[in-house]
Design a protein around this motif. Structure first.
Motif, PDB file in Angstrom:
ATOM      1  N   LEU A  44     -10.017  30.588 -40.782  1.00 16.36           N
ATOM      2  CA  LEU A  44      -9.441  31.922 -40.847  1.00 16.36           C
ATOM      3  C   LEU A  44      -7.930  31.772 -40.963  1.00 16.36           C
ATOM      4  N   GLN A  45      -7.310  32.701 -41.662  1.00 11.29           N
ATOM      5  CA  GLN A  45      -5.851  32.630 -41.844  1.00 11.29           C
ATOM      6  C   GLN A  45      -5.136  33.214 -40.631  1.00 11.29           C
ATOM      7  N   ILE A  46      -5.109  34.531 -40.571  1.00 11.10           N
ATOM      8  CA  ILE A  46      -4.513  35.189 -39.408  1.00 11.10           C
ATOM      9  C   ILE A  46      -5.514  36.204 -38.866  1.00 11.10           C
ATOM     10  N   LYS A  63      -5.235  39.621 -41.217  1.00 11.75           N
ATOM     11  CA  LYS A  63      -4.000  40.360 -41.470  1.00 11.75           C
ATOM     12  C   LYS A  63      -3.828  40.732 -42.946  1.00 11.75           C
ATOM     13  N   ARG A 345      -1.062  29.395 -32.713  1.00 12.01           N
ATOM     14  CA  ARG A 345      -0.587  30.759 -32.427  1.00 12.01           C
ATOM     15  C   ARG A 345      -1.757  31.649 -32.033  1.00 12.01           C
ATOM     16  N   GLU A 362      -4.297  31.657 -35.151  1.00 13.31           N
ATOM     17  CA  GLU A 362      -3.829  31.678 -36.542  1.00 13.31           C
ATOM     18  C   GLU A 362      -3.979  30.303 -37.194  1.00 13.31           C
ATOM     19  N   GLY A 363      -4.449  30.309 -38.421  1.00 16.69           N
ATOM     20  CA  GLY A 363      -4.593  29.062 -39.172  1.00 16.69           C
ATOM     21  C   GLY A 363      -5.810  28.264 -38.760  1.00 16.69           C
ATOM     22  N   LYS A 364      -6.533  28.712 -37.727  1.00 15.68           N
ATOM     23  CA  LYS A 364      -7.707  27.967 -37.268  1.00 15.68           C
ATOM     24  C   LYS A 364      -8.948  28.838 -37.304  1.00 15.68           C
TER      25      LYS A 364
END
Lengths: 373, 133
Positions: A44-46, A63, A345, A362-364
């Motif tokens: 997943l991005q954000i 997001k 984050r 975020e990013g994970k």
């Protein structure tokens, strides 16, 4: 003997200094935690907000504007998501189910919207229903005005209390000297509506000429945490301060939380915003963070799954990239702990209906905190 | 007379070039400073110092100096994954900010000419537009 005297006196000094330290800004990193973090949804991005559907599946907002339905290990993109104003901190933000979702199917979402005449965007709240992988019957319940091309402080989180009121937050939209202290203007506010978007008659500024009557409290900077206290039923919020001065607050009807007249923070440049941290008629936070942890997402622990975590508050930290555990006693924070240091984050944290904690990074992706047996 | 004509054309040419000149670096930097305060400062901080272990510094950043195109691409489309800046490894994520190409050029000019950074070559809109994901 001499040595032992020295050690003893040193010990006394250490004890003294550790007692004298303000517990507020002290944080411990526990060597053992009652859980292991398991990556449940990857790539997943954000991931901004999460909601748990009665069939054990999940809805996750990204997001950038996509809504993901996660069911039995599979991601499905949901159609019919409103177009988001993807600029700066704006985008598709929080998602929350109606407390009576099983009967009425209402889903509530906040996002940054371009709706309106002016260029730019501002935070909007809709309610909608999910049918065949698509959002249907969407209704715009609130849209903050005016639009602006500024990239900051859209908020936003959504929460319901036990009496059928719906709360959501909007940040000051980067206009701190105009918006937060003016109840005739949107932004820098926590709002209270009925579940159909109408304004409750007992809202604090109803009948006040010129006031935005959806406002429940004001003087906020950028609240990205809003949750019902499981025992008192009262709404709590946290919000980003500038440099220092993030706050945890109990949201009271008609109250002024002081931004930017009072704050424990300073400008990013290091210059002061105000020399006042308190003032008559303005609320003091339950807790404030210096330095800023950049809080996002918040959940009380109500289950017994994590031992003595029960009744504690969990808060995500964007800047320091961990999950913060706050132990509360008598309405004050008495202990802070850094969980999952270096995880990334942390954008959101929620307790699921299964009593387990879910953490959006975020990013994970979404982590599930699996209790150690 | 010849001198007069020469001077006349020189004046006209100068005036034309003044009027039609592209935005100057100085103006771009000034606008870029506003963009920076609006979109970047909350993470990279006022003096571009960043946050240790979380957000890489922009001030005196070797990465920025050596990776102009990748830096612009990062601002334009967002950035994720490992990045080594001044010997420190960062593994974070920066969301795309939704800036116009002109705004990206401005903020890059601001960053490339602040806090001890210096760039001889101005970032122009066309350069930003040409960069693809």
């Amino acid at each position: 003997m001499k040595n032992s005297v020295l050690v003893l006196s040193l010990f006394v000094v250490m004890l003294y200094t550790s007692c004298a330290q303000d517990a507020k800004n002290q944080i411990d990193t526990p060597s053992k935690t009652p859980f292991t973090a398991e990556l449940l949804i990857d790539e997943l991005q954000i991931p901004w907000g999460m909601a748990f559907l009665p069939d054990d599946s999940m809805l996750v907002t990204e997001k950038t504007g996509s809504l993901i339905h996660f069911e039995k290990g599979k991601k499905t993109m949901i159609e019919g998501v409103p177009e988001v104003y993807n600029r700066g901190q704006g985008g598709l933000l929080d998602i929350e189910l109606h407390p009576d979702y099983e009967n009425n199917g209402w889903i509530y979402m906040t996002y940054s919207s371009k709706e309106g005449k002016e260029k730019g965007g501002n935070t909007a709240l809709i309610r909608t229903q999910l049918k065949d992988n698509s959002l249907v019957n969407s209704e715009l319940l609130y849209k903050a005005t005016p639009n602006t091309t500024k990239g900051q402080h859209f908020g936003s989180r959504i929460a319901f209390d036990n009496e059928g009121y719906l709360y959501f937050s909007v940040g000051d939209r980067g206009n701190r000297d105009v918006n937060p202290q003016d109840i005739n203007k949107d932004c820098g506010k926590v709002y209270r509506l009925l579940d159909d978007g109408s304004i409750p008659k007992d809202n604090p500024f109803v009948g006040k000429k010129g006031a935005k009557t959806a406002i429940f409290s004001y003087g906020h900077r950028n609240p990205q945490g809003l949750v019902k206290h499981p025992k008192t039923g009262v709404i709590w919020n946290h919000e980003h301060g500038p440099r220092g001065g993030d706050e945890l607050n109990i949201v009271k009807k008609g109250a002024n939380y002081g931004w930017p007249v009072i704050t424990y923070g300073i400008n990013y440049s290091g210059t002061s915003i105000t020399d006042k941290t308190a003032m008559e008629g303005m609320e003091q936070p339950v807790h404030y963070w210096v330095p800023s942890i950049a809080p996002s997402g918040m959940s009380f622990v109500t289950s017994d799954n994590y031992g003595d975590y029960k009744d504690n508050l969990l808060v995500g930290s964007l800047v320091f990239q961990y999950l913060e555990r706050l132990v509360l006693e008598g309405g004050k924070v008495v202990k802070r702990e850094k969980l999952l240091p270096g995880l990334g984050r942390v954008r959101d944290v929620k307790e699921g209906p299964d009593g387990l904690i879910y953490v959006a990074v975020e990013g994970k992706g979404i982590y599930k905190l699996v209790p150690k047996s | 007379m010849k001198t007069f004509i020469f001077l006349y054309f020189t004046c006209v040419l100068t005036a034309v070039s003044q009027l039609y000149q592209e935005p100057t670096l100085e103006e771009s930097i000034q606008r870029g400073g506003e963009i920076y305060a609006n979109f970047c400062v909350s993470c990279h901080l006022e003096k571009g110092e960043g946050v240790e272990g979380a957000f890489p510094p922009l001030a005196k950043s070797d990465y920025l100096a050596q990776n102009r195109e990748a830096s612009i691409r990062g601002v334009k489309f967002g950035q994720q994954g490992e990045l080594v800046v001044n010997g420190q490894t960062y593994n974070g994520i920066m969301a795309p900010m939704g800036l116009e190409d002109e705004e990206i050029a401005d903020v890059m000019n601001y960053i490339l000419n602040s806090w001890g950074n210096h760039s001889d070559r101005m970032v122009r809109i066309e350069e930003v537009t040409a960069i693809e994901k």
